[in-house]
Design an enzyme around this catalytic site. Structure first.
Site, PDB file in Angstrom:
ATOM      1  N   LYS A  30       0.797  -1.062  -0.042  1.00 58.25           N
ATOM      2  CA  LYS A  30      -0.162   0.013  -0.132  1.00 58.25           C
ATOM      3  C   LYS A  30       0.794   1.062  -0.308  1.00 58.25           C
ATOM      4  O   LYS A  30       0.287   2.622  -0.948  1.00 58.25           O
ATOM      5  CB  LYS A  30      -0.624  -0.120   1.421  1.00 58.25           C
ATOM      6  CG  LYS A  30      -2.621  -1.567   1.097  1.00 58.25           C
ATOM      7  CD  LYS A  30      -2.788  -1.165   1.822  1.00 58.25           C
ATOM      8  CE  LYS A  30      -3.626  -0.658   2.014  1.00 58.25           C
ATOM      9  NZ  LYS A  30      -4.883   0.092   1.280  1.00 58.25           N
ATOM     10  N   GLY A  38      -7.563   2.486  -3.461  1.00 60.48           N
ATOM     11  CA  GLY A  38      -7.698   2.865  -2.553  1.00 60.48           C
ATOM     12  C   GLY A  38      -6.388   3.790  -2.428  1.00 60.48           C
ATOM     13  O   GLY A  38      -6.186   4.706  -1.668  1.00 60.48           O
ATOM     14  N   ASP A  39      -4.789   2.913  -2.832  1.00 60.53           N
ATOM     15  CA  ASP A  39      -3.636   4.000  -2.789  1.00 60.53           C
ATOM     16  C   ASP A  39      -3.726   5.277  -3.315  1.00 60.53           C
ATOM     17  O   ASP A  39      -3.284   5.887  -2.811  1.00 60.53           O
ATOM     18  CB  ASP A  39      -2.855   2.714  -2.500  1.00 60.53           C
ATOM     19  CG  ASP A  39      -2.782   1.729  -1.151  1.00 60.53           C
ATOM     20  OD1 ASP A  39      -3.100   1.333  -0.545  1.00 60.53           O
ATOM     21  OD2 ASP A  39      -2.351   0.423  -2.303  1.00 60.53           O
ATOM     22  N   CYS A  40      -3.896   5.202  -4.130  1.00 62.49           N
ATOM     23  CA  CYS A  40      -4.111   6.388  -4.891  1.00 62.49           C
ATOM     24  C   CYS A  40      -4.869   7.074  -5.216  1.00 62.49           C
ATOM     25  O   CYS A  40      -4.802   8.338  -5.036  1.00 62.49           O
ATOM     26  CB  CYS A  40      -3.620   5.547  -6.806  1.00 62.49           C
ATOM     27  SG  CYS A  40      -2.836   4.140  -7.049  1.00 62.49           S
TER      28      CYS A  40
END
Length: 310
Positions: free
Chosen positions: A38, A251-253
């Site tokens: 992540k 989600g990380d981006c």
């Protein structure tokens, strides 16, 4: 400078196949192998937006070497802590009907490995914000993440957390700058659903009362998100549909895109949320991070409003 910490990185194997059947071999239509975790995804996304970061993490064996080489090949800075064993391989399968994730535990670390990481934080002269994301490797001491926060905050750095619900709950009192739970994690932490605006108001207040400064709450396939700074709450929703290829990295981006717009301009919430949802949607249409090719177009199709005070 932003630093990211991926304590338990992985090589992600993403495959597409015909529908899975028990006790039958299935031949895949395609397979890709990417360096992931992540925090690393956040660094990769920042790089695509023209922002340099330093990626930290624990790496082991041939898979660890592959990840570090890929990080550097993508133009990111990396300060690895080398450990024994083999960095894990995670498998994601999309059979055209469902998406499956098979996640392995990872290589264990020792207190000596942790001390090496703390030393990196203690001597990082350009550390402004540390983004801590993902799971903790086996054998990490119970206070590992708390120690990471203490070392970063002792340098005057902000800390952003994107962790599992139990870890977020434990660390809230240390006043992280921002947390990014999804709706499942928010409910697990505070025991209340976040399906309506009123429920979100309750959960956000509980987060701030626990010590969290800002909250970016995402709701996955619903295509929406909330942000609260303790005074106001914003709601954003994408007004377009996507064809999901893989939710890995999305989600990380989303987090990286939000920080890119918001971190140095805290009043720029609306543009930050538009970019965040557009980026997450674009990534979900790709294997891995993709090329961000539709982000500008998608940003124009995200609606943002501020919730009424109650």
């Amino acid at each position: 400078m932003f630093y990211t910490l991926t304590a338990n990185p992985a090589v992600d194997m993403t495959v597409s196949s015909s529908p899975l059947e028990p006790d039958e071999n299935v031949r895949t239509g395609s397979a890709s192998y990417t360096a992931n975790g992540k925090g690393l995804d956040v660094s990769f996304a920042f790089k695509k937006m023209g922002v340099d970061t330093v990626a930290l993490g624990f790496f082991a064996g041939f898979t660890g070497k592959f990840i570090v080489e890929e990080v550097m090949n993508l133009g990111c800075l990396c300060r690895p802590v080398w450990t024994d064993g083999i960095t894990r391989i995670n498998t994601y399968v999309n059979d055209g009907q469902h998406e499956y994730g098979i996640l392995n535990p990872g290589a264990p670390i020792t207190p000596e490995h942790q001390k090496e990481l703390y030393n990196i934080l203690d001597t990082a002269g350009d550390l402004e914000c540390l983004i801590v994301s993902g799971s903790v490797p086996p054998k990490a001491t119970p206070d590992f993440l708390a120690q990471v926060m203490d070392h970063a905050q002792a340098r005057g750095a902000d800390v952003v957390l994107d962790l599992s619900s139990d870890k977020l709950k434990e660390l809230a009192h240390k006043k992280p700058l921002l947390i990014k739970p999804n709706h499942h994690e928010m409910k697990a932490i505070f025991g209340v659903p976040v399906d309506t605006d009123d429920e979100v108001r309750v959960a956000m207040k509980m987060a701030h009362d626990a010590g969290v400064q800002n909250v970016l709450l995402t709701r996955g396939s619903r295509g929406d998100a909330y942000f609260s700074n303790g005074e106001d709450i914003w709601y954003a929703k994408r007004e377009f549909n996507i064809k999901l290829v893989s939710s890995v990295c999305a989600g990380d981006c989303t987090l990286a895109a939000f920080l890119h717009k918001w971190y140095r301009d805290r009043d720029n919430v609306e543009e930050a949320m538009k970019l965040a949802l557009a980026t997450g949607a674009n990534v979900a249409e790709s294997v891995g991070i993709g090329d961000f090719g539709h982000v500008d177009e998608y940003s124009k199709r995200v609606a943002v409003r501020k919730l009424d005070r109650k």
